[in-house]
Structures are given as structure tokens and as C-alpha cells.
Design a protein around this motif. Structure first.
Motif, PDB file in Angstrom:
ATOM      1  N   PRO A   3      -2.017  -2.070  11.230  1.00  0.00           N
ATOM      2  CA  PRO A   3      -0.621  -2.947  11.355  1.00  0.00           C
ATOM      3  C   PRO A   3      -0.283  -2.863  12.873  1.00  0.00           C
ATOM      4  O   PRO A   3      -0.264  -1.982  13.585  1.00  0.00           O
ATOM      5  N   GLN A   4       0.022  -4.179  13.315  1.00  0.00           N
ATOM      6  CA  GLN A   4       0.444  -4.340  14.778  1.00  0.00           C
ATOM      7  C   GLN A   4       2.038  -4.565  14.628  1.00  0.00           C
ATOM      8  O   GLN A   4       2.595  -5.233  14.009  1.00  0.00           O
ATOM      9  N   ARG A  40     -11.593  -2.768   6.482  1.00  0.00           N
ATOM     10  CA  ARG A  40     -10.439  -3.628   5.697  1.00  0.00           C
ATOM     11  C   ARG A  40      -9.778  -2.917   4.491  1.00  0.00           C
ATOM     12  O   ARG A  40      -8.350  -3.213   4.536  1.00  0.00           O
ATOM     13  N   HIS A  41     -10.419  -1.806   3.857  1.00  0.00           N
ATOM     14  CA  HIS A  41      -9.790  -1.488   2.697  1.00  0.00           C
ATOM     15  C   HIS A  41      -8.666  -0.269   3.514  1.00  0.00           C
ATOM     16  O   HIS A  41      -7.488  -0.123   2.849  1.00  0.00           O
ATOM     17  N   ALA A  42      -9.027   0.494   4.566  1.00  0.00           N
ATOM     18  CA  ALA A  42      -8.146   1.343   5.238  1.00  0.00           C
ATOM     19  C   ALA A  42      -6.799   0.491   5.710  1.00  0.00           C
ATOM     20  O   ALA A  42      -5.810   0.914   5.792  1.00  0.00           O
ATOM     21  N   ASN A  43      -7.157  -0.783   6.064  1.00  0.00           N
ATOM     22  CA  ASN A  43      -6.184  -1.474   6.875  1.00  0.00           C
ATOM     23  C   ASN A  43      -5.149  -1.984   5.621  1.00  0.00           C
ATOM     24  O   ASN A  43      -3.951  -2.083   5.791  1.00  0.00           O
ATOM     25  N   GLN A  44      -5.874  -2.353   4.493  1.00  0.00           N
ATOM     26  CA  GLN A  44      -4.977  -2.935   3.200  1.00  0.00           C
ATOM     27  C   GLN A  44      -4.014  -1.634   2.990  1.00  0.00           C
ATOM     28  O   GLN A  44      -2.957  -1.701   2.422  1.00  0.00           O
ATOM     29  N   ALA A  45      -4.623  -0.534   2.848  1.00  0.00           N
ATOM     30  CA  ALA A  45      -3.833   0.754   2.211  1.00  0.00           C
ATOM     31  C   ALA A  45      -2.548   1.073   3.404  1.00  0.00           C
ATOM     32  O   ALA A  45      -1.710   1.283   3.033  1.00  0.00           O
ATOM     33  N   ALA A  46      -2.976   1.023   4.670  1.00  0.00           N
ATOM     34  CA  ALA A  46      -1.896   0.987   5.550  1.00  0.00           C
ATOM     35  C   ALA A  46      -0.754  -0.189   5.517  1.00  0.00           C
ATOM     36  O   ALA A  46       0.364   0.393   5.439  1.00  0.00           O
ATOM     37  N   TRP A  47      -1.120  -1.130   5.302  1.00  0.00           N
ATOM     38  CA  TRP A  47       0.077  -2.065   5.084  1.00  0.00           C
ATOM     39  C   TRP A  47       0.720  -1.946   3.701  1.00  0.00           C
ATOM     40  O   TRP A  47       1.872  -2.237   3.574  1.00  0.00           O
ATOM     41  N   GLN A  48      -0.043  -1.329   2.595  1.00  0.00           N
ATOM     42  CA  GLN A  48       0.512  -1.300   1.454  1.00  0.00           C
ATOM     43  C   GLN A  48       1.628  -0.204   1.490  1.00  0.00           C
ATOM     44  O   GLN A  48       2.842  -0.271   1.160  1.00  0.00           O
ATOM     45  N   ARG A  49       1.149   0.925   2.207  1.00  0.00           N
ATOM     46  CA  ARG A  49       2.314   2.002   2.483  1.00  0.00           C
ATOM     47  C   ARG A  49       3.487   1.516   3.223  1.00  0.00           C
ATOM     48  O   ARG A  49       4.668   1.822   2.887  1.00  0.00           O
ATOM     49  N   LEU A  50       3.052   0.790   4.541  1.00  0.00           N
ATOM     50  CA  LEU A  50       4.171   0.491   5.332  1.00  0.00           C
ATOM     51  C   LEU A  50       5.142  -0.588   4.491  1.00  0.00           C
ATOM     52  O   LEU A  50       6.506  -0.504   4.635  1.00  0.00           O
ATOM     53  N   LEU A  51       4.700  -1.414   3.932  1.00  0.00           N
ATOM     54  CA  LEU A  51       5.641  -2.355   3.272  1.00  0.00           C
ATOM     55  C   LEU A  51       6.050  -2.060   1.825  1.00  0.00           C
ATOM     56  O   LEU A  51       6.989  -2.739   1.094  1.00  0.00           O
ATOM     57  N   LEU A  79       4.340  -1.788  -0.983  1.00  0.00           N
ATOM     58  CA  LEU A  79       3.914  -2.664  -2.016  1.00  0.00           C
ATOM     59  C   LEU A  79       3.259  -2.030  -3.378  1.00  0.00           C
ATOM     60  O   LEU A  79       2.802  -1.015  -3.197  1.00  0.00           O
ATOM     61  N   GLN A  80       3.487  -2.772  -4.474  1.00  0.00           N
ATOM     62  CA  GLN A  80       2.679  -2.030  -5.628  1.00  0.00           C
ATOM     63  C   GLN A  80       1.341  -2.129  -5.417  1.00  0.00           C
ATOM     64  O   GLN A  80       0.557  -1.408  -6.138  1.00  0.00           O
ATOM     65  N   LYS A  81       0.997  -3.128  -5.123  1.00  0.00           N
ATOM     66  CA  LYS A  81      -0.527  -3.765  -4.679  1.00  0.00           C
ATOM     67  C   LYS A  81      -0.786  -3.983  -3.479  1.00  0.00           C
ATOM     68  O   LYS A  81      -0.142  -4.189  -2.494  1.00  0.00           O
ATOM     69  N   PRO A  82      -2.056  -3.599  -2.905  1.00  0.00           N
ATOM     70  CA  PRO A  82      -2.321  -3.855  -1.542  1.00  0.00           C
ATOM     71  C   PRO A  82      -2.436  -5.200  -1.392  1.00  0.00           C
ATOM     72  O   PRO A  82      -2.594  -6.301  -2.371  1.00  0.00           O
ATOM     73  N   PRO A  83      -2.056  -5.779   0.033  1.00  0.00           N
ATOM     74  CA  PRO A  83      -2.416  -7.202   0.310  1.00  0.00           C
ATOM     75  C   PRO A  83      -3.599  -7.822  -0.031  1.00  0.00           C
ATOM     76  O   PRO A  83      -4.716  -7.164  -0.021  1.00  0.00           O
ATOM     77  N   MET A  84      -3.646  -8.982  -0.704  1.00  0.00           N
ATOM     78  CA  MET A  84      -4.785  -9.934  -0.967  1.00  0.00           C
ATOM     79  C   MET A  84      -5.775  -9.956   0.196  1.00  0.00           C
ATOM     80  O   MET A  84      -5.239 -10.306   1.249  1.00  0.00           O
TER      81      MET A  84
END
Length: 198
Positions: free
Chosen positions: A119-120, A152-163, A165-170
Motif C-alpha cells: 500500500p502506497q 502479490r498475495h502479501a500485498n493483497q492481504a495488506a490491502w484487505q487488512r488496511l481497508l 475488506l471481507q475478501k482480498p482485492p481482485m
């Protein structure tokens, strides 16, 4: 995929903004996140949106009309492009702000995020601002073919936590076509849900 997609209107200044009375999904993201490539891939047209190796080519709000579904995909100017003058960046910011704030037709904003990066700050600020306007944000992570799966999975998980979200971003890829059909169906489902409430 849609039967017809055409560039119907290009807006450079606030006074050119007029009501576009159809549901709208806006695409927002950094200048090099791949918005134009995604538009071309989604619509199956190689040159619908201009792509370039130089970021920051989109300097207007571009309204792409989709038929027979009858909605607009709206390509917003990319942000974070340092080579543009501050006055020009300020002008784009004012244009985008007016569009987001005074638009009853806007269903939500698709926030395109680079799957290669954690996340930036610029992306976080954009999403925070959109949410502060009472708009729904749909995060989507681009360029999934350009980094290894653990990254990419680590970055997905980071965005999911930050936002929250119930599911990681597509994850998507305009190059390989990963999840492009799934993303298009997501758009149609969101529009259908909005129309069914009216």
C-alpha cells in the motif's frame, strides 16, 4: 463483454462537465497503474484508450458509453505523475473533485492498485477521500502477471487488512487476461444491484 463501447465525451475543465444521465463507474489510479490497458482489454479493442510507456497520458475525464448495458465507464486522470506542473495537477484534482462530489449517477469508484507494490500513501489517500464522500470503492489490483505469487498475495492481504475488506482485492492482468471476465461481470452485478434499488 459489451457489444459496443465508444468514447462519447472528453472533459478537460470543470465548465465542460455536464450531466451524463446514465449509471457510471469511474476508474481511478496512479499514472502507471494500467488504466488504459485495462479499458482496452475489458472492451476487446486494442486502441480504444491510448496507452503509452510514458505515464500521465490521460489528462481528462473520458466517458466511455457501454451499450446495450447503458452505462458509462469513466477514466479519471492518473495521479502521482511528477513531471506535470503543480498547477496542472491542481487543475486535475479540482476537476476530479467536482466530478466525484456532484454526481448522482456515480455508482462507485474502481481504485486500481499495482499488485507489485505494498500500500502506497497516494493510493490510501485517494481511497480515504472517496469513502469520505460517501462513495463505494472497489479496489482492484493490476499487473498481477508481473510479480511472483507470494508478493502479490502479501500485498493483497495488506490491502484487505488496511481497508477492512471481507475478501482480498481482485487480482487482474491486462496482459494475460487474468480475471478480466470476472471483473466485467462484477461491474454488471454492481450496476444491476443499483438499478434494482431504484
Amino acid at each position: 463483454m459489451p457489444s459496443t463501447v465508444i468514447l462519447e465525451k472528453t472533459v478537460y475543465t470543470i465548465d465542460q462537465l455536464g450531466e451524463m444521465p446514465l449509471p457510471q463507474l469511474a476508474l481511478a489510479g496512479r499514472s502507471n497503474v494500467g488504466k488504459s490497458s485495462l479499458l482496452n482489454k475489458l472492451t476487446g479493442r486494442k486502441n480504444l484508450a491510448k496507452t503509452s510507456s510514458t505515464p500521465g497520458k490521460t489528462r481528462s475525464l473520458n466517458f466511455y458509453k457501454v451499450t446495450p448495458e447503458e452505462f458509462y465507464l469513466v477514466d479519471l486522470p492518473g495521479y502521482g505523475y511528477a513531471r506535470c506542473s503543480k498547477s496542472e495537477r491542481d487543475k486535475w484534482a479540482a476537476l476530479i473533485t467536482r466530478y466525484l462530489q456532484k454526481n448522482p449517477w456515480l455508482v462507485g469508484v474502481v481504485a486500481l492498485l499495482d499488485s507489485r507494490l505494498p500500500p502506497q500513501t497516494l493510493d490510501i489517500d485517494l481511497i480515504t477521500y472517496i469513502r469520505s464522500q460517501g462513495l463505494e470503492v472497489f479496489p482492484v489490483m493490476t499487473k498481477a502477471d508481473k510479480c511472483k505469487q507470494p508478493v502479490r498475495h502479501a500485498n493483497q492481504a495488506a490491502w484487505q487488512r488496511l481497508l477492512g475488506l471481507q475478501k482480498p482485492p481482485m487480482l487482474i492482468s491486462s496482459h494475460s487476461g487474468m480475471n478480466i471476465d470476472k471483473l466485467w461481470q462484477f461491474f454488471l452485478d454492481k450496476l444491476s444491484a443499483v438499478l434494482s434499488r431504484e
